[in-house]
Design a protein around this motif. Sequence first.
Motif, PDB file in Angstrom:
ATOM      1  N   ASN A   1      -7.398  -2.278  -0.457  1.00  0.00           N
ATOM      2  CA  ASN A   1      -6.529  -1.117  -0.677  1.00  0.00           C
ATOM      3  C   ASN A   1      -6.914  -0.279  -1.886  1.00  0.00           C
ATOM      4  O   ASN A   1      -6.211   0.682  -2.211  1.00  0.00           O
ATOM      5  CB  ASN A   1      -5.083  -1.593  -0.842  1.00  0.00           C
ATOM      6  CG  ASN A   1      -4.566  -2.299   0.393  1.00  0.00           C
ATOM      7  OD1 ASN A   1      -4.160  -1.677   1.361  1.00  0.00           O
ATOM      8  ND2 ASN A   1      -4.585  -3.628   0.376  1.00  0.00           N
TER       9      ASN A   1
ATOM     10  N   GLN B   1       1.928   2.630   5.793  1.00  0.00           N
ATOM     11  CA  GLN B   1       2.769   2.579   6.983  1.00  0.00           C
ATOM     12  C   GLN B   1       4.251   2.587   6.628  1.00  0.00           C
ATOM     13  O   GLN B   1       5.104   2.572   7.516  1.00  0.00           O
ATOM     14  CB  GLN B   1       2.437   1.310   7.794  1.00  0.00           C
ATOM     15  CG  GLN B   1       1.008   1.266   8.311  1.00  0.00           C
ATOM     16  CD  GLN B   1       0.677   2.450   9.206  1.00  0.00           C
ATOM     17  OE1 GLN B   1       1.341   2.673  10.218  1.00  0.00           O
ATOM     18  NE2 GLN B   1      -0.326   3.229   8.832  1.00  0.00           N
TER      19      GLN B   1
ATOM     20  N   TRP C   1     -12.100   2.405   1.347  1.00  0.00           N
ATOM     21  CA  TRP C   1     -11.476   1.643   2.435  1.00  0.00           C
ATOM     22  C   TRP C   1      -9.954   1.820   2.472  1.00  0.00           C
ATOM     23  O   TRP C   1      -9.282   1.159   3.245  1.00  0.00           O
ATOM     24  CB  TRP C   1     -11.814   0.157   2.294  1.00  0.00           C
ATOM     25  CG  TRP C   1     -13.266  -0.116   2.546  1.00  0.00           C
ATOM     26  CD1 TRP C   1     -13.911  -0.091   3.749  1.00  0.00           C
ATOM     27  CD2 TRP C   1     -14.266  -0.408   1.564  1.00  0.00           C
ATOM     28  NE1 TRP C   1     -15.250  -0.363   3.578  1.00  0.00           N
ATOM     29  CE2 TRP C   1     -15.503  -0.563   2.253  1.00  0.00           C
ATOM     30  CE3 TRP C   1     -14.253  -0.564   0.173  1.00  0.00           C
ATOM     31  CZ2 TRP C   1     -16.693  -0.855   1.594  1.00  0.00           C
ATOM     32  CZ3 TRP C   1     -15.436  -0.854  -0.477  1.00  0.00           C
ATOM     33  CH2 TRP C   1     -16.637  -0.993   0.227  1.00  0.00           C
TER      34      TRP C   1
ATOM     35  N   ASN D   1       0.826  -1.203   0.000  1.00  0.00           N
ATOM     36  CA  ASN D   1       0.000   0.000   0.000  1.00  0.00           C
ATOM     37  C   ASN D   1       0.865   1.260   0.000  1.00  0.00           C
ATOM     38  O   ASN D   1       1.809   1.378   0.773  1.00  0.00           O
ATOM     39  CB  ASN D   1      -0.897  -0.018   1.249  1.00  0.00           C
ATOM     40  CG  ASN D   1      -1.655   1.281   1.439  1.00  0.00           C
ATOM     41  OD1 ASN D   1      -2.048   1.933   0.492  1.00  0.00           O
ATOM     42  ND2 ASN D   1      -1.850   1.657   2.694  1.00  0.00           N
TER      43      ASN D   1
ATOM     44  N   LYS E   1      -6.326   2.929   3.360  1.00  0.00           N
ATOM     45  CA  LYS E   1      -5.687   3.386   4.595  1.00  0.00           C
ATOM     46  C   LYS E   1      -4.324   3.979   4.255  1.00  0.00           C
ATOM     47  O   LYS E   1      -3.698   3.589   3.281  1.00  0.00           O
ATOM     48  CB  LYS E   1      -5.505   2.214   5.571  1.00  0.00           C
ATOM     49  CG  LYS E   1      -6.779   1.449   5.893  1.00  0.00           C
ATOM     50  CD  LYS E   1      -6.469   0.246   6.756  1.00  0.00           C
ATOM     51  CE  LYS E   1      -7.707  -0.610   6.986  1.00  0.00           C
ATOM     52  NZ  LYS E   1      -8.182  -1.262   5.764  1.00  0.00           N
ATOM     53  N   GLN E   2      -3.870   4.913   5.062  1.00  0.00           N
ATOM     54  CA  GLN E   2      -2.578   5.548   4.805  1.00  0.00           C
ATOM     55  C   GLN E   2      -1.453   4.531   4.953  1.00  0.00           C
ATOM     56  O   GLN E   2      -1.448   3.698   5.858  1.00  0.00           O
ATOM     57  CB  GLN E   2      -2.353   6.716   5.759  1.00  0.00           C
ATOM     58  CG  GLN E   2      -1.054   7.460   5.473  1.00  0.00           C
ATOM     59  CD  GLN E   2      -1.124   8.911   5.875  1.00  0.00           C
ATOM     60  OE1 GLN E   2      -2.199   9.465   6.033  1.00  0.00           O
ATOM     61  NE2 GLN E   2       0.027   9.546   6.027  1.00  0.00           N
TER      62      GLN E   2
END
Length: 335
Positions: A154, A249, A244, A76, A246-247
């Motif tokens: 993602n 990591q 959905w 991601n 997400k940032q």
Amino acid sequence: MSTEHKERLRGLVEAEGFEAFGVAPVDVELRRSYYLEWISGGQHGEMAWLERNNDRRLEPEQIIPEARSIICVGLNYYQPDPPRRGRIAKYALGKDYHKAMTQKLKRVCRAMREEFGSAQRPYVDTGPVMEKPIAATAGLGWQGKSTILLNKDNGTWLFLGFIFTTLELPADEPARSHCGKCTRCIDACPTNAIVGPYQLDARRCISYLTIEHKGAIPLEFRRAMGDRIYGCDECLDVCPWNRWAKQTQETKFAARPYPDLTEMLRWTEDDFAETFAGTPIKRAGLSRWRRNVCVALGNIGEADDLPSLREVAASDDALAAEHALWAISEIEARS
């Protein structure tokens, strides 16, 4: 090999931070006829490397003859756009993903060799690999109407990596398409580069024009580029599956701070190389970067930007100078 071994591999992949994992057979079915028609129609533009090695590109079993499986992973990279003038595609906001992902995959390969005695080779947007169809076959997602791979968890924001291995692993079920009747990506494209569902004419794509294209930006596309200075996320941003997202990591992908557009127009070659060292942007080169910045200023610039543009227009950088003159005329017309 057993499902137990495959789950061990999944653990190795997840330990490196990858969010998606799947396995495809080496003799994966690819859209051979469509790809060759796309190339023969010239829709790949100046990307000549896409014409080469198509015997291996379209028949993955030829890449490594002894390979039996293709391990596919996804990482991601989503993050919000930073608040500044001039948009950069999210994949290029931070460090070069090629290096970051290759390091991760090499560690997985090393562990595989030690545990299973197998041989393998990693690929991250390198070599003649049809990445999205292979990833779809491995169940990582499906190719949307924009041709981008979509993942349920993602959305559109996955970097893809591959390991060709001599291990014979149980293959995953191919992903089913969940685009339905949605055409948001097609409707949102500023230059109408998505000429039909699952059909992209790269010559019209802002990502291609700002990154791969070496010459002048065609006049018909300049206003449509808006404030985009490297790449374009328009068809990705509008996808409903991103609700959905997400940032990321991965700290290496964090957006770097850059000066304002007018300051970047005054850069030397050394300034450009130093600022963009270790990022995907460096490959564009200073002249093309100035070209892109000039177009963006032509679309969003104000009177205060004119002195910098006039300096570029008077420079010996012919490519950037022509676009600076265009930008000046656009700003003056708005004023």
